[in-house]
Design an enzyme around this catalytic site. Sequence first.
Site, PDB file in Angstrom:
ATOM      1  N   GLU A 157      79.810   4.600  48.684  1.00  0.00           N
ATOM      2  CA  GLU A 157      78.831   4.240  47.656  1.00  0.00           C
ATOM      3  C   GLU A 157      78.705   2.713  47.522  1.00  0.00           C
ATOM      4  O   GLU A 157      78.636   2.172  46.415  1.00  0.00           O
ATOM      5  CB  GLU A 157      79.205   4.862  46.306  1.00  0.00           C
ATOM      6  CG  GLU A 157      79.092   6.378  46.311  1.00  0.00           C
ATOM      7  CD  GLU A 157      79.336   6.993  44.948  1.00  0.00           C
ATOM      8  OE1 GLU A 157      78.630   7.951  44.600  1.00  0.00           O
ATOM      9  OE2 GLU A 157      80.238   6.528  44.226  1.00  0.00           O
ATOM     10  N   GLU A 235      77.769  13.999  48.520  1.00  0.00           N
ATOM     11  CA  GLU A 235      78.403  14.455  47.279  1.00  0.00           C
ATOM     12  C   GLU A 235      77.354  15.192  46.464  1.00  0.00           C
ATOM     13  O   GLU A 235      76.508  14.571  45.820  1.00  0.00           O
ATOM     14  CB  GLU A 235      78.960  13.282  46.464  1.00  0.00           C
ATOM     15  CG  GLU A 235      80.174  12.622  47.083  1.00  0.00           C
ATOM     16  CD  GLU A 235      80.761  11.540  46.175  1.00  0.00           C
ATOM     17  OE1 GLU A 235      80.417  11.507  44.971  1.00  0.00           O
ATOM     18  OE2 GLU A 235      81.554  10.729  46.671  1.00  0.00           O
TER      19      GLU A 235
END
Length: 586
Positions: A157, A235
């Site tokens: 991320e 995710e």
Amino acid sequence: MGKFEIKEDFYLNDAPFKVISGAIHYFRVVPEYWRDRLEKLRLMGCNTVETYVPWNLHEPQEGTFDFSGRLDLRKFIQIAQDVGLYVILRPAPYICAEWEFGGLPYWLIKDPKMKVRVSYPPYLEKIEHYFERLFKEVVDLQITHDGPIIMMQVENEYGSYAKDKPYLYFSADLMRKNGVDVPFVTSDGPWGDMLLNGAISDIALPTINCGSDIKANFDRLRAFQGKKQPLMVMEFWIGWFDAWGDSGHHTTSTEDAVKELKAILHEGSVNIYMFHGGTNFGFTSGANYYEKLAPDVTSYDYDALLTEWGEITPKYEAFREAIGQVTTLPEFPLSTSISKKEYGKVTFSERVSLFETLKTLSPSIDSPYPLAMEDVDQGTGYIFYRSQLGNARQVYDFRLISCMDRAHVFVNNQLKFIQYDHEIGQKETFTLTQPQNELGILVENMGRVNYSVKMNHQQKGIQDGVMINDAFQSEWEIFSLPMDNLEAINFNGAFHKGQPSFTKFEIKIEELGDTFIDLTGFGKGFVTVNGFNIGRFWEIGPQKRLYIPAPLLKKGQNEIIVFESDGKTNDSIFLTDEPDLGAPIK
């Protein structure tokens, strides 16, 4: 040797392959239950398991590595392959994961100039040393060596943190130098500039992290990719985590989650986050910080498809049905027998105040000024500061300067007040009444921030000093209390009501089972079971009971030690077969 390729689609040994994965963090599950959780993942129809790798557990002190027991990453991957699963490895250096410091080791910030997650040369040097050791554990477990690892992720991320592309390319190149030859992926939110900041599209497949609006988010990903490539949600958030002080346990709609899962499987591949959350054992839970500090609870249940203690949920059954529409569901018996037990009320056997056994737990360090945890080579736990205040008088200006996270202030071993987060640094006044007076300050690390802008400033304990009537207090005794040596407690010492204390409970067990410890009457602290720290508790909730997996117990005599910091104790605990994560909130 096998082969996994990323072209216009995923290809496994030259055949198109839809990745249907679920996240299990090996370090949040006792090793005896790894096979059970992986088998349940396979039985749901998943063909892959994803896991992070926490740098701070594998290199707790610089140059000291641990890949044993609960940290035997290699064994976890081998069990996954034995169960019939491929593996997506997300090896750090940063993992977020609601984990202490996002998986980064505390000792990085012993360097006062440290800049994490960017091209700061000393940081890059630390990664080099870590990767050199880490990848020795896994390179021969890649599919190119007939192992199960099919992909690895570069960083994590990153687009929501920075846009230092040389750092990302450095990380990827370092992985290649250490033997990684499977395809790379990155994962970022699909919002704003996150994909743009975090992608290195020429060498890694961009994927997205989200929990809803799949069709729109896949459209954004497709447009960003600019060419025909696999669409994947790395995710797929199907739940959420809880912080101390939340109004309850976060849950999500099964119906909505299944709808979004079907949308993902219609167009692409998925990694379900979390399939099984597990437990933040010890002091491993992290924290977020926006308007205020939000440290995470011990449970990482996440409203996942398996509960924290590994039970199948209605959401699991609904996901299994949806997955069964796109793949054949396997059938085989589970190999691990797991049951829950209620052992009932247990009365304490011994109790001692922290101050009575302080010197058996830690040698004192003399310093003219307070030292932070990092200065004394301590990562987590507590640290105690003691200094002499002198004669009776009024203290009209008491202030803690640069202190984190929660501080108990004592005068002559009597609690004056507790300061936490925003309260720290506020001026306090009190009267010294004795001919000679002693100041004590117990500071707790509640979990280093694991996300966003405060990550370079996570020193714990007292950094700058303590103001007493317009001047910094000098001459300190400092006691480092990582609380990893409770066998050194001297229970022959006295117990003083209202002080931090250790309470020992002993229970004889004939039949082993998972159980939950109810700590009603205790304020705040942590619990060890036969020497293993099962995590923090805090009366404010939402979590009210801590999970004790059966493998932590033994037939015969068992020892439970409760450390309580706020002066609130009970003479008994209760071991029940019912969890209590707090009232569900949606």
